[in-house]
Design an enzyme around this catalytic site. Structure first.
Site, short mmCIF file in Angstrom:
data_model
loop_
_atom_site.label_atom_id
_atom_site.label_comp_id
_atom_site.label_asym_id
_atom_site.label_seq_id
_atom_site.Cartn_x
_atom_site.Cartn_y
_atom_site.Cartn_z
N CYS A 19 0.89 -1.27 0.05
CA CYS A 19 0.02 -0.03 -0.05
C CYS A 19 0.90 1.16 -0.11
O CYS A 19 0.70 2.35 -0.66
CB CYS A 19 -1.01 0.02 1.22
SG CYS A 19 -1.95 1.48 1.36
N CYS A 115 -5.68 -1.10 6.58
CA CYS A 115 -6.39 0.34 6.21
C CYS A 115 -7.74 -0.23 5.23
O CYS A 115 -8.79 0.42 5.37
CB CYS A 115 -5.37 1.04 5.40
SG CYS A 115 -4.80 0.29 3.89
#
Length: 223
Positions: A19, A115
């Site tokens: 990410c 997340c």
């Protein structure tokens, strides 16, 4: 997709690494630069240092909160355009500053989730995309000592959540112990859907004298 593919292969991925490399320090950074920004600043506990034109990724001053590991895939351009204002601070000082400035989240619990999953149970998320097949928990010798909820829910070295507790050894055992010991995951038998576990935190199967590293990233740009 990468996250689920790794779990399907019996491994335990760290999605934050990908990410950071593809979203926060690529898509987001590129967008910020396109808007005319000189650099971006994030709340990671890490530090950047320039030495002779090269940018180095360093650990945070607060070793208990260091996040430099999650940033190992960043390159020279990304590091040159990034600021880590928390890198030289301790978490307790950050909370104090936030409190003094009147921020309502100064005492918010530390975030440990992933997340893109959000506020929902991790196991529930995996079960939505990958079928969980329960099976046996076995010792290295093949003795069944419990049941697992699906190999994807466990990782090597894991102690909690096995559901088999300690097992007291009798006086006739060659290795007699006066106390029961915890169980640890040491492997996955994907072919037979078995989780392999051993007893004792110092069991030889929990240690290794080598590793295989792939997808290396040389932050300096050269090996």
């Amino acid at each position: 997709s990468e996250f689920l593919r790794e779990y399907r292969a019996g491994r335990t991925p760290n999605p934050d690494v990908l990410c950071n490399a593809e979203i926060k320090f690529k898509a987001f950074l590129d967008h910020a630069l396109a808007l005319g920004a000189d650099c971006i600043a994030t709340g990671h506990y890490a530090q950047v240092r320039e030495v002779d034109g090269l940018y180095q990724l360093l650990k945070a001053e607060d070793g208990t909160k260091d996040q430099s590991y999650f940033l190992y895939r960043l390159n020279q351009l990304q590091l040159s355009k990034t600021l880590f204002p928390l890198g030289g601070l301790y978490k307790r000082d950050v909370r104090r500053i936030a409190r003094d400035e009147g921020l309502p989240n100064y005492d918010k619990k530390d975030s440990t989730g992933i997340c893109f999953i959000g506020e929902r149970p991790f196991r529930e998320f995996l079960n939505r995309y990958l079928p969980a097949a329960p099976g046996e928990i076995c010792t290295l010798e093949g003795e069944a000592v419990g049941r697992h909820a699906g190999l994807l829910h466990y990782t090597v070295g894991q102690r909690q959540g096995l559901g088999i507790g300690g097992r007291r050894r009798g006086e006739d055992d060659d290795d007699c112990r006066t106390e029961s010991e915890a169980w640890y995951v040491v492997g996955k038998d994907l072919e037979h859907n078995r989780l392999i576990a051993v007893q004792g935190h110092d069991h030889p199967a929990l240690f290794s004298d080598h590793l295989t590293a792939m997808d290396l990233n040389w932050i300096s740009g050269t090996a």
